[in-house]
Write a protein that holds these residues in place. Structure first.
Motif, short mmCIF file in Angstrom:
data_model
loop_
_atom_site.label_atom_id
_atom_site.label_comp_id
_atom_site.label_asym_id
_atom_site.label_seq_id
_atom_site.Cartn_x
_atom_site.Cartn_y
_atom_site.Cartn_z
N VAL A 20 51.61 -126.78 22.02
CA VAL A 20 50.64 -127.63 21.33
C VAL A 20 49.59 -128.16 22.31
O VAL A 20 48.38 -128.14 22.04
N TYR A 43 45.41 -127.34 22.48
CA TYR A 43 44.42 -128.40 22.28
C TYR A 43 43.67 -128.76 23.56
O TYR A 43 42.67 -129.49 23.51
N ILE A 58 46.08 -126.56 17.09
CA ILE A 58 47.49 -126.96 16.93
C ILE A 58 48.04 -126.48 15.59
O ILE A 58 49.18 -125.99 15.51
#
Length: 347
Positions: free
Chosen positions: A120, A124, A338
């Motif tokens: 994740v 990002y 994400i």
């Protein structure tokens, strides 16, 4: 003769431009988290003290924790943007009050384990860094987690249902939304304010990592350690963009490599020390942290289902509404990064 002087001046100028990166003297002011995060503060202090030797740069860093200088966590983005401090370490959830987009990296319930969190964060990282540069005049040096955010509670708390009616310390907007979905009342407190609040009954529960809660002595004023992992308290080191751009390319490359190594160390610390802190807080074998005798409570399958349902019904819509109002592309960017990694979509 005039031509000779002009050539000589040009040669001198070229020599100055070509001076090695190590000749550039760099002096920085760095701001860390509160000093009660003993293991993390010690690692950060050691890193800065050895930075010149590690990088080969003529660099010095004046490092101090937040509480030593009396700086509030919620002001960290402002002091790095203004250049009051060259480098700050901050908790993204707290800093996100200045820009909800930042909180998207660590939304409640989205990353159930650290392996998923790594995916994740990587998804990002680029958009997060671009947003920080644009909004806060800062360059991202690190992104890493403190560890799972769990509940320290007074009295017997054995499930999510037992949180109903309690006041629970929260420090991000989506964390507050989750607490409300459980029928509890969120109380926004800075870390240093939590111990006295628990002691006086201003809050019955508080959310933080096992390592932070133990070093903050929260088990002295709580009884139940409810291990419902809701997020990871992702941290970042930021450097003022004017300071960063004022360095040579070689200096920036050396510092990037050094901070990459620091980030790896903090990820390892989150993996290795969480279990040790839990053991120490719950009366098991203890070496790394302070021994206490809390009751360890593991979440049930029903608790995990309740958390998952809250993510879909409360967390994602709440965050998206706030973030899109501030930045219309917010939820679409999250879906493309994400959301794509986790198979989640904000409608």
């Amino acid at each position: 003769m005039l031509t000779t002087k002009i050539h000589l001046a040009a040669l001198v100028g070229a020599a100055l431009v070509a001076a090695p990166a190590a000749a550039q003297e760099i002096s920085l002011r760095a701001l860390g988290l509160v000093s009660t995060h003993a293991h993390h503060t010690a690692l950060e202090r050691e890193f800065y003290e050895g930075l010149a030797e590690q990088t080969g740069l003529d660099i010095s860093v004046n490092f101090n924790p937040l509480d030593v200088l009396g700086v509030n966590m919620q002001d960290t983005m402002r002091v790095v943007r203004s250049g009051t401090f060259d480098i700050v370490e901050t908790t993204i959830g707290s800093a996100s009050r200045d820009d909800p987009f930042l909180e998207g990296i660590d939304l409640i319930g989205v990353s159930p384990d650290m392996e998923t969190l790594e995916e994740v964060v990587d998804a990002y990282r680029e958009v997060f860094s671009e947003r920080v540069a644009e909004r806060f005049n800062a360059h991202v040096l690190t992104l890493w987690p403190f560890g799972p955010q769990i509940f320290y509670c007074s009295g017997d708390v054995n499930s999510i249902a037992d949180l109903e009616g309690l006041r629970v310390r929260s420090y991000t907007p989506t964390m507050s939304a989750l607490v409300e979905s459980f029928g509890a009342t969120p109380v926004t407190l800075q870390f240093a304010e939590v111990y006295p609040a628990l002691q006086r009954g201003v809050a019955e529960c508080a959310i933080t990592s096992p390592t932070s809660g133990n070093t903050g002595n929260w088990p002295e004023v709580t009884d139940s350690l409810f291990m419902l992992q809701i997020s990871w308290s992702v941290q970042t080191h930021l450097i003022n963009l004017d300071t960063w751009n004022g360095m040579s390319e070689e200096a920036r490359a050396a510092l990037t490599e050094a901070f990459d190594g620091l980030e790896d160390q903090f990820w390892d610390m989150a993996r290795e020390l969480t279990g040790a802190a839990v053991d120490c807080s719950t009366g098991q074998e203890c070496e790394e942290y302070i021994p206490f005798d809390m009751t360890l409570v593991e979440p049930s399958d029903a608790d995990l289902e309740t958390l998952s349902a809250s993510v879909e019904s409360e967390i994602l819509p709440t965050w998206a509404e706030t973030c899109n109002a501030n930045y219309p592309e917010c939820s679409q960017i999250w879906n493309d990064t994400i959301g794509a990694v986790r198979g989640l979509t904000i409608e």
